[in-house]
Write a protein that holds these residues in place. Structure first.
Motif, short mmCIF file in Angstrom:
data_model
loop_
_atom_site.label_atom_id
_atom_site.label_comp_id
_atom_site.label_asym_id
_atom_site.label_seq_id
_atom_site.Cartn_x
_atom_site.Cartn_y
_atom_site.Cartn_z
N GLU A 196 0.82 -1.20 0.00
CA GLU A 196 0.00 0.00 0.00
C GLU A 196 0.87 1.26 0.00
N ASN A 197 0.20 2.37 -0.31
CA ASN A 197 0.85 3.68 -0.28
C ASN A 197 2.10 3.74 -1.16
N LEU A 198 2.02 3.12 -2.31
CA LEU A 198 3.15 3.16 -3.24
C LEU A 198 3.11 4.49 -4.00
N GLN A 199 4.16 5.28 -3.88
CA GLN A 199 4.20 6.60 -4.48
C GLN A 199 5.11 6.68 -5.70
N ALA A 200 6.11 5.80 -5.75
CA ALA A 200 7.09 5.90 -6.85
C ALA A 200 7.60 4.52 -7.22
N ALA A 201 8.01 4.39 -8.48
CA ALA A 201 8.54 3.11 -8.95
C ALA A 201 9.87 2.78 -8.30
N THR A 202 10.50 3.76 -7.65
CA THR A 202 11.78 3.53 -6.97
C THR A 202 11.60 3.12 -5.51
N ASP A 203 10.37 2.96 -5.06
CA ASP A 203 10.10 2.52 -3.68
C ASP A 203 10.88 1.23 -3.42
N GLU A 204 11.68 1.20 -2.36
CA GLU A 204 12.56 0.05 -2.09
C GLU A 204 11.78 -1.23 -1.80
N ARG A 205 10.51 -1.10 -1.43
CA ARG A 205 9.71 -2.30 -1.18
C ARG A 205 9.46 -3.08 -2.46
N LEU A 206 9.41 -2.37 -3.60
CA LEU A 206 9.20 -3.06 -4.87
C LEU A 206 10.37 -3.99 -5.21
N ALA A 207 11.57 -3.64 -4.75
CA ALA A 207 12.75 -4.44 -5.08
C ALA A 207 12.65 -5.86 -4.54
N VAL A 208 11.94 -6.03 -3.42
CA VAL A 208 11.86 -7.35 -2.80
C VAL A 208 10.48 -7.99 -2.97
N LEU A 209 9.53 -7.26 -3.57
CA LEU A 209 8.16 -7.76 -3.67
C LEU A 209 8.07 -9.05 -4.49
N GLY A 210 8.82 -9.12 -5.59
CA GLY A 210 8.79 -10.33 -6.41
C GLY A 210 9.30 -11.55 -5.65
N ALA A 211 10.41 -11.38 -4.93
CA ALA A 211 10.96 -12.49 -4.15
C ALA A 211 9.99 -12.93 -3.06
N LEU A 212 9.33 -11.96 -2.43
CA LEU A 212 8.35 -12.29 -1.40
C LEU A 212 7.17 -13.07 -1.99
N ALA A 213 6.70 -12.65 -3.16
CA ALA A 213 5.57 -13.33 -3.79
C ALA A 213 5.91 -14.78 -4.09
N VAL A 214 7.13 -15.03 -4.59
CA VAL A 214 7.56 -16.40 -4.88
C VAL A 214 7.70 -17.19 -3.59
N ALA A 215 8.35 -16.59 -2.59
CA ALA A 215 8.59 -17.30 -1.33
C ALA A 215 7.29 -17.65 -0.62
N LEU A 216 6.28 -16.79 -0.72
CA LEU A 216 5.01 -17.01 -0.04
C LEU A 216 3.99 -17.73 -0.91
N ASP A 217 4.30 -17.91 -2.19
CA ASP A 217 3.33 -18.42 -3.16
C ASP A 217 2.06 -17.57 -3.09
N ALA A 218 2.26 -16.25 -3.21
CA ALA A 218 1.17 -15.30 -3.04
C ALA A 218 1.02 -14.42 -4.27
N LEU A 219 -0.19 -13.93 -4.46
CA LEU A 219 -0.48 -12.99 -5.54
C LEU A 219 -0.10 -11.58 -5.07
N PRO A 220 0.85 -10.92 -5.72
CA PRO A 220 1.16 -9.54 -5.33
C PRO A 220 0.06 -8.59 -5.78
N CYS A 221 -0.36 -7.74 -4.86
CA CYS A 221 -1.43 -6.77 -5.13
C CYS A 221 -0.92 -5.39 -4.76
N ILE A 222 -0.81 -4.52 -5.75
CA ILE A 222 -0.24 -3.19 -5.57
C ILE A 222 -1.35 -2.15 -5.59
N ALA A 223 -1.47 -1.40 -4.50
CA ALA A 223 -2.49 -0.35 -4.40
C ALA A 223 -1.86 0.99 -4.75
N LEU A 224 -2.46 1.68 -5.71
CA LEU A 224 -1.94 2.96 -6.18
C LEU A 224 -3.01 4.04 -6.07
#
Length: 370
Positions: A269-297
């Motif tokens: 949530e609260n994603l303001q920019a494509a450079t948000d450091e949380r995005l860098a690890v979101l893909g790895a988290l989605a794979v590790a959790l077997d979860a659907l990533p959902c980005i709120a803009l």
């Protein structure tokens, strides 16, 4: 028949993580022994290593050379994994990104300080300069093959590109860059997936999500969604976008679709920019959790947000967006868009009836007029 090594350990993410920590620690013990001339001398310098060796002494054949020891750990882990039916986050990351055993032990070595602060003293002693996290130079020296000086650097770069590692002190010479594993990913790999992983990052297991059938939806939208799970499963679309006003169930709908796919929901949530450091690890988290990533803009009218690809993740993506503002980016080249309006009076009445079954008719009618 002789039991396989570590056969008594449950096939869980936590046990798998523990075994990889042992494999990384065993490699480090071997390197410390080479530095000090023997394992006994290394343990005299770092007594805590004896406790780690005691954990695996009963399993590991005596007097294995370092290369043979690494191969033994590789085989032992592969044997243990073959009987693990559960989702193992480390295995999922390895298989999804074509990582090898050496790459995973490298990654785990970068995070061992999170498990045992005494490794910080070992790293600092080996590399000096008050640096308690392992550096590119130290890891390269410890993991490289005698005939290849570039493979370890390539693996570390790959781990960084996938969001598994962060490089610190990058204003120093490259050999002195320190390596750190993102804390929220590390916790997931330990088998400790909490509801709140970090500020604005939340995980919901499949059983915690609503079913699609249980949602109160307009008939037209429900008809549109009837065949959507099948389309999402076969890869016909790579993303879906849910537009609508805030607090009207957009995330709930994304969660229900995730459950239909037998996956969890990983919401940012609260994603303001494509450079948000949380995005860098979101893909790895989605794979590790077997979860659907959902980005709120929240994109302003007349503006557009360009969403970058998620590192190490090529699966389905959900985006929650307001009625205004545009969105584009490579992950959305094959996206479906749905609009979820505020519920009408009949839908609000049904929602209140589900939430407050004891509400009398007069109160229910008053609530639906709000």
């Amino acid at each position: 028949m002789t039991p396989a090594p570590f056969d008594e350990l449950p096939r869980t993410p936590a046990a798998h993580f523990k075994l990889y920590c042992f494999a990384a620690a065993a490699h480090i013990c071997g390197q410390a022994a080479a530095t000090y001339g023997s394992r006994a001398a290394a343990i005299e310098q770092f007594p805590f290593l004896a406790g780690y060796e005691d954990e695996w002494t009963a399993y590991v054949p005596d007097e294995l050379e370092d290369t043979a020891l690494d191969q033994w750990w590789r085989a032992a882990l592969a044997t243990w994994e073959r009987t693990a039916a559960a989702h193992l986050p480390l295995r999922a990351l390895r298989d999804a990104n074509g990582l090898g055993h050496d790459a995973l032990t490298l990654f785990i070595a970068c995070g061992l300080l999170e498990e045992d602060a005494r490794f910080g003293l070992l790293f600092e002693t080996m590399q000096g300069a008050g640096q308690r996290r392992p550096t590119l130079g130290l890891l390269n020296a410890w993991w490289r093959a005698a005939d290849d000086c570039t493979e370890v650097r390539a693996q570390l770069r790959r781990l960084h590109e996938l969001g598994l590692l962060r490089f610190l002190r990058t204003d120093a010479p490259r050999a002195e860059w320190a390596c750190e594993a993102p804390c929220m990913l590390w916790d997931v790999l330990r088998g400790e997936a909490q509801a709140k992983l970090a500020a604005g990052v939340y995980y919901h297991a499949p059983a915690q999500l609503p079913t699609l059938a249980a949602l109160v939806l307009p008939a037209e939208l429900r008809a549109q969604l009837t065949h959507l799970p099948a389309l999402l499963r076969d890869g016909a679309t790579q993303a879906f976008i849910v537009r609508g006003p805030q607090r009207n169930g957009r995330r709930t709908l994304a969660g229900a679709l995730a459950r239909e796919l037998e996956r969890g929901l990983l919401a940012i949530e609260n994603l303001q920019a494509a450079t948000d450091e949380r995005l860098a690890v979101l893909g790895a988290l989605a794979v590790a959790l077997d979860a659907l990533p959902c980005i709120a803009l929240d994109v302003a009218p007349g503006e557009s947000f360009e969403l970058p690809s998620l590192n190490g993740y090529t699966g389905l993506l959900a985006v929650v967006l307001g009625k205004q503002g545009g969105i584009c980016g490579e992950p959305l080249t094959r996206a479906l868009t749905f609009t979820l309006e505020l519920p009408d009076p009949a839908a609000r009445r049904l929602l209140w009836a589900q939430s407050l079954p004891a509400t009398d008719a007069q109160a229910e009618a008053e609530l639906t007029e709000i």
